[in-house]
Design an enzyme around this catalytic site. Sequence first.
Site, short mmCIF file in Angstrom:
data_model
loop_
_atom_site.label_atom_id
_atom_site.label_comp_id
_atom_site.label_asym_id
_atom_site.label_seq_id
_atom_site.Cartn_x
_atom_site.Cartn_y
_atom_site.Cartn_z
N ASP A 174 0.85 -1.18 0.00
CA ASP A 174 0.00 0.00 0.00
C ASP A 174 0.90 1.24 0.00
OD1 ASP A 174 -3.20 0.55 1.13
OD2 ASP A 174 -1.75 2.21 1.15
N HIS A 184 -6.98 -5.88 2.35
CA HIS A 184 -5.92 -5.25 3.14
C HIS A 184 -5.30 -6.29 4.07
CE1 HIS A 184 -6.98 -0.89 2.46
NE2 HIS A 184 -8.19 -1.39 2.26
N HIS A 242 -9.80 -5.13 -3.23
CA HIS A 242 -8.48 -5.30 -2.61
C HIS A 242 -8.65 -5.76 -1.17
CE1 HIS A 242 -9.83 -1.11 -2.47
NE2 HIS A 242 -9.25 -1.02 -1.29
N GLN A 282 -14.80 1.89 0.92
CA GLN A 282 -13.98 1.55 -0.27
C GLN A 282 -13.77 2.80 -1.12
OE1 GLN A 282 -15.65 -1.45 -2.88
NE2 GLN A 282 -13.77 -1.64 -4.07
N ASN A 286 -12.83 -3.43 2.49
CA ASN A 286 -13.90 -2.44 2.45
C ASN A 286 -14.68 -2.73 1.16
OD1 ASN A 286 -13.05 -1.05 4.81
ND2 ASN A 286 -11.53 0.09 3.64
P1 5GP Z 1 -9.87 1.46 0.38
O1 5GP Z 1 -10.24 2.65 1.19
O2 5GP Z 1 -10.41 1.56 -1.03
O3 5GP Z 1 -10.24 0.17 1.05
O4 5GP Z 1 -8.29 1.44 0.32
C1 5GP Z 1 -7.56 1.95 -0.75
C2 5GP Z 1 -6.11 1.76 -0.39
O5 5GP Z 1 -5.35 1.93 -1.56
C3 5GP Z 1 -5.61 2.77 0.64
O6 5GP Z 1 -5.04 2.08 1.74
C4 5GP Z 1 -4.58 3.58 -0.13
O7 5GP Z 1 -3.46 3.95 0.66
C5 5GP Z 1 -4.18 2.64 -1.25
N1 5GP Z 1 -3.77 3.32 -2.47
C6 5GP Z 1 -4.41 4.35 -3.09
N2 5GP Z 1 -3.76 4.71 -4.22
C7 5GP Z 1 -2.70 3.86 -4.33
C8 5GP Z 1 -1.66 3.71 -5.29
O8 5GP Z 1 -1.56 4.44 -6.28
N3 5GP Z 1 -0.75 2.72 -5.08
C9 5GP Z 1 -0.82 1.90 -3.99
N4 5GP Z 1 0.13 0.95 -3.88
N5 5GP Z 1 -1.78 2.01 -3.06
C10 5GP Z 1 -2.71 2.98 -3.22
#
Ligand code: 5GP
Length: 139
Positions: free
Chosen positions: A31, A102, A100, A94, A87
């Site tokens: 992440d 985590h 994804h 999300q 999420n």
């Molecule tokens: P969500 O809130 O959708 O469950 O989590 C999205 C996750 O993606 C977050 O933890 C955020 O830090 C990660 N993330 C967002 N943009 C990028 C990216 O460009 N590269 C990587 N490796 N992680 C990302």
Amino acid sequence: MSEDCIFCAIVAGDIPGRIVDENDDAVAFLDANPMSPGHTLVVPKAHRTRLADMSREESRHVFDLVHELAPRVEDAVDADAHTIAVNDGPDAGQEVPHVHVHVIPRFADDDGGPIHRVAGTPPELSDEELDDIAESVSS
Ligand code: 5GP
Ligand code: ZN
């Protein structure tokens, strides 16, 4: 592949992603804004928005990779445990609309909390209400 999806771009190698492992249908990468050292995301290679959008085969590969990777991540950052969560949908938090999982390393002295807190104040449900929910889910 979805044109404007950041995770599709990482899977395709179009942007750097610190990929740590992959199998036929899934990829794992760090992440970019980790909640703890070693915070890893496991995604299907195909663009799928919600868990239920994945085929059984894709789901199996995603969760196989989580199963395989979690102890390695834990060892790599010398963590004491990990929280594993999805999420699944914007109302659950999300932000990236590509499934994804985590994998978040946890430490005995971190100031995080358990997953029990994510849904807010727990409801008070009667046995009858619990029976009704079980019936709805199982039918
Ligand atoms: P969500 O809130 O959708 O469950 O989590 C999205 C996750 O993606 C977050 O933890 C955020 O830090 C990660 N993330 C967002 N943009 C990028 C990216 O460009 N590269 C990587 N490796 N992680 C990302
Ligand atoms: Zn995507």
